[in-house]
Design an enzyme around this catalytic site. Structure first.
Site, PDB file in Angstrom:
ATOM      1  N   ASN A 138     153.032  40.697 -40.982  1.00 26.22           N
ATOM      2  CA  ASN A 138     153.836  39.566 -40.493  1.00 26.22           C
ATOM      3  C   ASN A 138     153.039  38.677 -39.520  1.00 26.22           C
ATOM      4  O   ASN A 138     151.820  38.582 -39.630  1.00 26.22           O
ATOM      5  CB  ASN A 138     155.127  40.060 -39.839  1.00 26.22           C
ATOM      6  CG  ASN A 138     155.919  40.946 -40.773  1.00 26.22           C
ATOM      7  OD1 ASN A 138     155.955  40.689 -41.960  1.00 26.22           O
ATOM      8  ND2 ASN A 138     156.524  41.996 -40.252  1.00 26.22           N
ATOM      9  N   TYR A 139     153.758  38.068 -38.587  1.00 27.96           N
ATOM     10  CA  TYR A 139     153.128  37.061 -37.730  1.00 27.96           C
ATOM     11  C   TYR A 139     153.055  37.436 -36.258  1.00 27.96           C
ATOM     12  O   TYR A 139     152.453  36.726 -35.463  1.00 27.96           O
ATOM     13  CB  TYR A 139     153.914  35.743 -37.835  1.00 27.96           C
ATOM     14  CG  TYR A 139     154.024  35.232 -39.244  1.00 27.96           C
ATOM     15  CD1 TYR A 139     152.903  34.731 -39.893  1.00 27.96           C
ATOM     16  CD2 TYR A 139     155.228  35.276 -39.937  1.00 27.96           C
ATOM     17  CE1 TYR A 139     152.989  34.273 -41.201  1.00 27.96           C
ATOM     18  CE2 TYR A 139     155.324  34.823 -41.241  1.00 27.96           C
ATOM     19  CZ  TYR A 139     154.204  34.325 -41.866  1.00 27.96           C
ATOM     20  OH  TYR A 139     154.289  33.875 -43.153  1.00 27.96           O
ATOM     21  N   GLY A 140     153.723  38.528 -35.874  1.00 25.20           N
ATOM     22  CA  GLY A 140     153.918  38.812 -34.457  1.00 25.20           C
ATOM     23  C   GLY A 140     152.641  39.127 -33.684  1.00 25.20           C
ATOM     24  O   GLY A 140     152.478  38.668 -32.551  1.00 25.20           O
ATOM     25  N   ASP A 141     151.735  39.916 -34.296  1.00 23.71           N
ATOM     26  CA  ASP A 141     150.515  40.292 -33.565  1.00 23.71           C
ATOM     27  C   ASP A 141     149.710  39.034 -33.238  1.00 23.71           C
ATOM     28  O   ASP A 141     149.324  38.806 -32.089  1.00 23.71           O
ATOM     29  CB  ASP A 141     149.659  41.248 -34.416  1.00 23.71           C
ATOM     30  CG  ASP A 141     150.491  42.389 -34.988  1.00 23.71           C
ATOM     31  OD1 ASP A 141     150.932  43.233 -34.201  1.00 23.71           O
ATOM     32  OD2 ASP A 141     150.732  42.413 -36.213  1.00 23.71           O
TER      33      ASP A 141
ATOM     34  N   ALA B  55     154.325  24.819 -36.754  1.00 17.24           N
ATOM     35  CA  ALA B  55     153.412  25.141 -35.648  1.00 17.24           C
ATOM     36  C   ALA B  55     154.234  25.837 -34.565  1.00 17.24           C
ATOM     37  O   ALA B  55     155.427  25.562 -34.412  1.00 17.24           O
ATOM     38  CB  ALA B  55     152.790  23.863 -35.113  1.00 17.24           C
ATOM     39  N   GLN B  56     153.573  26.721 -33.801  1.00 12.51           N
ATOM     40  CA  GLN B  56     154.310  27.549 -32.837  1.00 12.51           C
ATOM     41  C   GLN B  56     155.184  26.708 -31.888  1.00 12.51           C
ATOM     42  O   GLN B  56     156.327  27.079 -31.608  1.00 12.51           O
ATOM     43  CB  GLN B  56     153.322  28.398 -32.036  1.00 12.51           C
ATOM     44  CG  GLN B  56     153.774  29.820 -31.867  1.00 12.51           C
ATOM     45  CD  GLN B  56     152.735  30.702 -31.194  1.00 12.51           C
ATOM     46  OE1 GLN B  56     151.831  30.219 -30.490  1.00 12.51           O
ATOM     47  NE2 GLN B  56     152.853  31.997 -31.396  1.00 12.51           N
TER      48      GLN B  56
ATOM     49  N   GLY C  11     161.351  40.993 -34.539  1.00  8.56           N
ATOM     50  CA  GLY C  11     160.057  41.314 -33.940  1.00  8.56           C
ATOM     51  C   GLY C  11     160.073  41.241 -32.429  1.00  8.56           C
ATOM     52  O   GLY C  11     160.975  41.765 -31.758  1.00  8.56           O
ATOM     53  N   GLU C  12     159.082  40.557 -31.898  1.00  6.29           N
ATOM     54  CA  GLU C  12     158.897  40.522 -30.453  1.00  6.29           C
ATOM     55  C   GLU C  12     158.813  39.085 -29.942  1.00  6.29           C
ATOM     56  O   GLU C  12     159.508  38.698 -29.010  1.00  6.29           O
ATOM     57  CB  GLU C  12     157.602  41.295 -30.145  1.00  6.29           C
ATOM     58  CG  GLU C  12     157.129  41.193 -28.744  1.00  6.29           C
ATOM     59  CD  GLU C  12     156.010  42.193 -28.424  1.00  6.29           C
ATOM     60  OE1 GLU C  12     155.923  43.256 -29.073  1.00  6.29           O
ATOM     61  OE2 GLU C  12     155.220  41.888 -27.517  1.00  6.29           O
ATOM     62  N   ASP C  13     157.964  38.292 -30.597  1.00  2.00           N
ATOM     63  CA  ASP C  13     157.734  36.960 -30.040  1.00  2.00           C
ATOM     64  C   ASP C  13     158.910  36.008 -30.304  1.00  2.00           C
ATOM     65  O   ASP C  13     159.351  35.293 -29.403  1.00  2.00           O
ATOM     66  CB  ASP C  13     156.436  36.369 -30.598  1.00  2.00           C
ATOM     67  CG  ASP C  13     155.996  35.160 -29.794  1.00  2.00           C
ATOM     68  OD1 ASP C  13     155.903  35.279 -28.557  1.00  2.00           O
ATOM     69  OD2 ASP C  13     155.809  34.083 -30.382  1.00  2.00           O
ATOM     70  N   SER C  14     159.444  36.005 -31.531  1.00  2.00           N
ATOM     71  CA  SER C  14     160.585  35.108 -31.799  1.00  2.00           C
ATOM     72  C   SER C  14     161.789  35.553 -30.972  1.00  2.00           C
ATOM     73  O   SER C  14     162.617  34.725 -30.561  1.00  2.00           O
ATOM     74  CB  SER C  14     160.927  35.070 -33.291  1.00  2.00           C
ATOM     75  OG  SER C  14     161.232  36.355 -33.772  1.00  2.00           O
TER      76      SER C  14
HETATM   77  O1  TRH Z   1     156.633  38.235 -37.700  1.00  2.00           O
HETATM   78  P1  TRH Z   1     157.176  39.346 -36.882  1.00  2.00           P
HETATM   79  O2  TRH Z   1     158.101  40.243 -37.534  1.00  2.00           O
HETATM   80  O3  TRH Z   1     155.967  40.164 -36.307  1.00  2.00           O
HETATM   81  C1  TRH Z   1     155.791  41.429 -35.825  1.00  2.00           C
HETATM   82  C2  TRH Z   1     154.828  42.222 -36.650  1.00  2.00           C
HETATM   83  O4  TRH Z   1     155.492  42.741 -37.782  1.00  2.00           O
HETATM   84  C3  TRH Z   1     154.229  43.319 -35.855  1.00  2.00           C
HETATM   85  O5  TRH Z   1     153.492  44.235 -36.618  1.00  2.00           O
HETATM   86  C4  TRH Z   1     155.271  44.045 -35.072  1.00  2.00           C
HETATM   87  O6  TRH Z   1     154.583  44.911 -34.275  1.00  2.00           O
HETATM   88  C5  TRH Z   1     156.066  43.063 -34.253  1.00  2.00           C
HETATM   89  O7  TRH Z   1     156.687  42.085 -35.086  1.00  2.00           O
HETATM   90  C6  TRH Z   1     157.111  43.710 -33.371  1.00  2.00           C
HETATM   91  O8  TRH Z   1     157.990  38.717 -35.649  1.00  2.00           O
HETATM   92  P2  TRH Z   1     157.661  37.951 -34.314  1.00  2.00           P
HETATM   93  O9  TRH Z   1     157.083  38.868 -33.289  1.00  2.00           O
HETATM   94  O10 TRH Z   1     158.885  37.339 -33.952  1.00  2.00           O
HETATM   95  O11 TRH Z   1     156.557  36.871 -34.650  1.00  2.00           O
HETATM   96  C7  TRH Z   1     156.737  35.686 -35.336  1.00  2.00           C
HETATM   97  C8  TRH Z   1     155.694  34.686 -34.870  1.00  2.00           C
HETATM   98  O12 TRH Z   1     155.613  33.614 -35.813  1.00  2.00           O
HETATM   99  C9  TRH Z   1     156.038  34.071 -33.542  1.00  2.00           C
HETATM  100  O13 TRH Z   1     154.863  33.900 -32.752  1.00  2.00           O
HETATM  101  C10 TRH Z   1     156.582  32.695 -33.905  1.00  2.00           C
HETATM  102  C11 TRH Z   1     155.765  32.379 -35.123  1.00  2.00           C
HETATM  103  N1  TRH Z   1     156.356  31.390 -36.046  1.00  2.00           N
HETATM  104  C12 TRH Z   1     155.890  30.082 -35.991  1.00  2.00           C
HETATM  105  O14 TRH Z   1     155.039  29.758 -35.158  1.00  2.00           O
HETATM  106  N2  TRH Z   1     156.388  29.179 -36.869  1.00  2.00           N
HETATM  107  C13 TRH Z   1     157.362  29.484 -37.778  1.00  2.00           C
HETATM  108  O15 TRH Z   1     157.784  28.605 -38.551  1.00  2.00           O
HETATM  109  C14 TRH Z   1     157.858  30.830 -37.784  1.00  2.00           C
HETATM  110  C15 TRH Z   1     158.943  31.200 -38.757  1.00  2.00           C
HETATM  111  C16 TRH Z   1     157.319  31.757 -36.924  1.00  2.00           C
END
Ligand code: TRH
Length: 384
Positions: free
Chosen positions: A12-15, A259-260, A277-280
């Protein structure tokens, strides 16, 4: 200082999302020189349009991005390592002996931080700030655990964030401009929801609630897992917006990865954000808007303990009836067991929920942000 961040993209995107946000804030708010080593720039490039997925080295003023070749540091890596004051190993990605040996050869060795995953659980306070000496090399790792209380590592929050958000949310013209820029002018005047869930989310109750509620609603659906979750509920989203069968007032709109910073704006402009996840999850809290959180699934349902621990913090000061409805929806939804009535009951208290989210955001903002705590920690404990 010169700081190095190491990040391995697991899925995914979180790391990549957390590492990129941390690197940018250290540069922008604190004027630090930062190098981010990442093993998958493609994932980063998905939401950081300035990043080229195929480049070995890129510079964004004081932020340098390097492709991380894990087995061995190349000569150019060694040169960069020689200047680092601080090494941040994100999410237990494991630096590996050759990298650690290169760092241990330095006199004095750089400060080595283990940045852990965010957790609302009480062990965050126990582990945060503990040293862990390397068994063989003259290096000590320091645990840094993000969390929700003053005795943890805190939450990432850029200095201008809440002021910028406040201006945005208070200015309908800015919201309209943003929606127009991302091609979503049609969503203006409708109830807006972001659906950023995992593929295994059970959406039946959510969809039934939307269908039964007469308000015109736009559901923004980012790529990947949220689309797969919808497909499992019978809604195959292609490149165009779709309505639920028989309920044209609910439109599902496929969005590209934004973009973030635009992802933040998307959350700010919605009435409800379903995040994961964590960041969203953290960004949804800074949006000051109602949200539903699905934590990343962990073995033995450990994520449900995280959820309970979060609800204890989040609902401590909530009115009792609202707290009950939120807790019911969060807990049942994470088990795929919620009913449309759970959504109805909570949405009836929407004004209270909204006010609670703003108060919660203010409460969190009284604490120092993660970068401030990290730099303080480094200055107090780790660099002598
Ligand atoms: O994508 P996530 O589920 O990521 C993670 C990983 O799976 C990781 O291994 C796990 O350890 C962690 O979750 C808990 O969810 P998260 O953390 O919310 O991350 C998404 C990121 O993507 C966040 O920085 C925002 C970004 N994003 C954008 O910048 N633009 C977008 O359009 C979207 C949909 C997301």
């Amino acid at each position: 200082m010169q700081l190095g961040i190491f990040c391995s993209v697991i899925d995914n995107y979180g790391d990549a999302g957390v590492a990129w946000r941390l690197a940018r804030q250290l540069r922008d708010d604190f004027g630090q020189d930062v190098t981010l080593w990442i093993d998958d720039s493609g994932t980063l490039a998905a939401f950081a349009p300035e990043v080229r997925a195929d480049a070995e080295l890129q510079r964004f003023s004081r932020l340098t991005l390097r492709r991380w070749h894990r087995p061995q540091p190349h000569a150019r890596d060694r040169e960069a390592l020689a200047h680092l004051d601080v090494v941040i190993e994100a999410f237990g990605c494991g630096l590996g002996e050759p990298w650690l040996e290169a760092l241990a050869g330095r006199r004095p060795p750089p400060c080595w931080i283990h940045l852990e995953h965010l957790t609302p659980e009480s062990w965050a306070e126990e582990v945060h700030g503990r040293p862990s000496p390397h068994p063989r090399l003259p290096l000590t790792a320091w645990f840094f655990v993000p969390g929700f209380t003053p005795r943890t590592g805190g939450l990432l929050r850029e200095r201008p964030l809440l002021e910028t958000r406040e201006r945005f949310q208070g200015n309908p013209a800015e919201i309209a401009l943003f929606l127009d820029r991302i091609g979503q002018a049609a969503a203006l005047g409708t109830r807006r929801i972001t659906l950023f869930c995992y593929a295994d989310a059970e959406l039946g109750a959510f969809l039934a609630w939307l269908a039964s509620d007469p308000r015109a609603t736009t559901v923004f659906v980012p790529p990947g897992q949220p689309r797969r979750a919808l497909a499992r509920s019978g809604l195959e989203l292609g490149t165009r917006a779709l309505a639920l069968p028989g309920t044209p007032h609910v439109r599902f709109v496929p969005l590209p990865m934004l973009a973030q910073d635009d992802f933040d704006r998307l959350l700010w402009s919605c009435d409800l954000n379903w995040v994961r996840g964590e960041d969203s999850f953290v960004r949804a809290q800074w949006s000051g808007r109602p949200f539903l959180w699905h934590p990343y699934r962990q073995e033995g349902n450990a994520h449900l303990l995280k959820l309970d621990a979060f609800l204890d913090h989040y609902l401590a000061a909530a009115p009792a009836a609202l707290g009950d409805s939120i807790s019911r929806l969060f807990r049942r939804s994470n088990r795929g067991e919620e009913t449309p009535q759970d959504w109805v009951a909570l949405w009836q208290q929407r004004a209270l929920w909204q006010a609670h989210c703003r108060r919660w955001c203010q409460l969190l903002a009284h604490q120092e942000d993660l970068c401030t705590r990290l730099l303080d920690f480094i200055a107090r404990n780790a660099i002598k």
